[in-house]
Design an enzyme around this catalytic site. Structure first.
Site, short mmCIF file in Angstrom:
data_model
loop_
_atom_site.label_atom_id
_atom_site.label_comp_id
_atom_site.label_asym_id
_atom_site.label_seq_id
_atom_site.Cartn_x
_atom_site.Cartn_y
_atom_site.Cartn_z
CG HIS A 1 38.20 -8.82 -2.87
ND1 HIS A 1 37.80 -8.06 -1.79
CD2 HIS A 1 38.38 -10.09 -2.39
CE1 HIS A 1 37.75 -8.82 -0.71
NE2 HIS A 1 38.10 -10.06 -1.04
CD GLU A 2 39.06 -13.28 -4.71
OE1 GLU A 2 40.03 -13.82 -4.11
OE2 GLU A 2 37.95 -13.12 -4.19
#
Length: 350
Positions: free
Chosen positions: A232-233
């Site tokens: 996600h990051e």
């Protein structure tokens, strides 16, 4: 196999020999002056049957493998009894014809060519592998996390470091970073005091920080969950906001990671998409995404219907239910993402 028959004929001045080769008798006549030798017989066989001397093997009760070629035939292969007609002696010839030998030679040459070609192909493949390995090694050192940093205030900081290093070397994560040519300054442990944040990406790759510890600080969160947050990051390497472009990239990264991790399955034997966040490309989540209703069937069961009122196949029902669950997980990741808070203005150049 071959047999030889030989009889002396003093009136005609010749010696008759019958050669039996592969079940067929061949009559051979030799001049009796000078007395014919074993070599004369072999030469006649070469002329008649086209079998070279070096490939001939003659079998007879009076012949031995060591019998020299200059041995006279009379007294060995040929016996003459005074006053009686001696039967033609039979000698067995074991040999391969020149045509058969040439067939073997052609097969050997073909095998040599094939072997040489295979060796050349193997060498080319090895060269490609070495070149590919060199490229992979270069890219692995270029597109990576430059380092890891943990919270030294905790006594189990060594375990936290191993967890970050595992993420750093994860084949799926490395594949994603090489594929997108991403390089991150440092992968760090997020302080557990930040209870509402699961991770953040600072300045699109300057630093990615992940929450490793459980809320009670008694252990670490599950590895697949932490890796999902990392993916996600990583999507924030391109998109700052959690918009449709971000979610599309995030889903893509999850698929790319799954392609090289355990054959598309996790250690429990379940596909990663069933274990952690990986929605498909349709819809971004929320209760309104892919909404559908239901009604009672004639047997009392619930029949799921689409927007136009027609019943949905069970596969579609299950797919929509899975999509709803994945959208919830997606929302949890968005809620726990601190990247928007970690974005800083670039420092001005002096």
């Amino acid at each position: 196999m071959s047999h030889l028959h030989n009889a002396g004929d003093e009136q005609t001045g010749s010696v008759t020999v019958v050669v039996s080769y592969k079940g067929v008798d061949h009559t051979i006549q030799l001049v009796d002056q000078p007395p014919p030798t074993l070599l004369d017989l072999k030469s006649a066989i070469d002329t008649t049957l086209n079998i070279p001397l070096q490939h001939q093997k003659l079998l007879h009760r009076r012949l031995r493998p060591s019998t020299p070629d200059n041995t006279p035939l009379v007294g060995t292969v040929i016996t003459i009894d005074a006053g009686t007609a001696a039967p033609l002696p039979r000698v067995v010839l074991m040999a391969a014809s020149e045509a058969e030998i040439e067939t073997v030679r052609r097969a050997e040459r073909t095998l040599e060519v094939r072997t040489a070609r295979q060796a050349k192909d193997r060498k080319a493949v090895e060269q490609v592998k070495r070149a590919s390995a060199a490229v992979d090694e270069k890219e692995a050192s270029e597109y990576c996390f430059e380092g890891v940093r943990v919270l030294m205030e905790f006594p189990d900081h060594a375990a936290a470091r191993k967890l970050l290093e595992r993420l750093q070397e994860d084949p799926g994560i490395r594949h994603v970073m090489r594929l997108h040519r991403w390089r991150v300054g440092v992968l760090t442990e997020l302080h557990p005091a930040e209870e509402t944040i699961l991770g953040f990406n600072k300045n699109m790759g300057q630093e990615i920080s992940l929450r490793l510890r459980t809320n009670d600080l008694q252990g670490f969160r599950h590895y697949p969950t932490i890796r999902t947050v990392l993916l996600h990051e990583l999507a924030h390497m391109v998109h700052s906001e959690h918009d449709s472009n971000f979610h599309a990239l995030n889903r893509q990264l999850n698929r790319e990671c799954d392609q090289v991790t355990s054959g598309g399955r996790n250690v429990a034997g379940v596909r990663p998409s069933a274990a952690f966040y990986q929605p498909d490309d349709h819809g971004e989540g929320g209760s309104g995404s892919g909404s559908f209703g239901g009604r009672l069937g004639t047997d009392g069961s619930v029949v799921t219907i689409s927007e136009d009122g027609s019943p949905l196949p069970m596969r579609e029902v299950l797919a929509r239910a899975a999509m709803a669950r994945l959208s919830k997980q997606e929302q949890e990741l968005v809620d726990g993402c601190g990247s928007s808070k970690a974005v800083e203005e670039p420092q001005s150049k002096e």
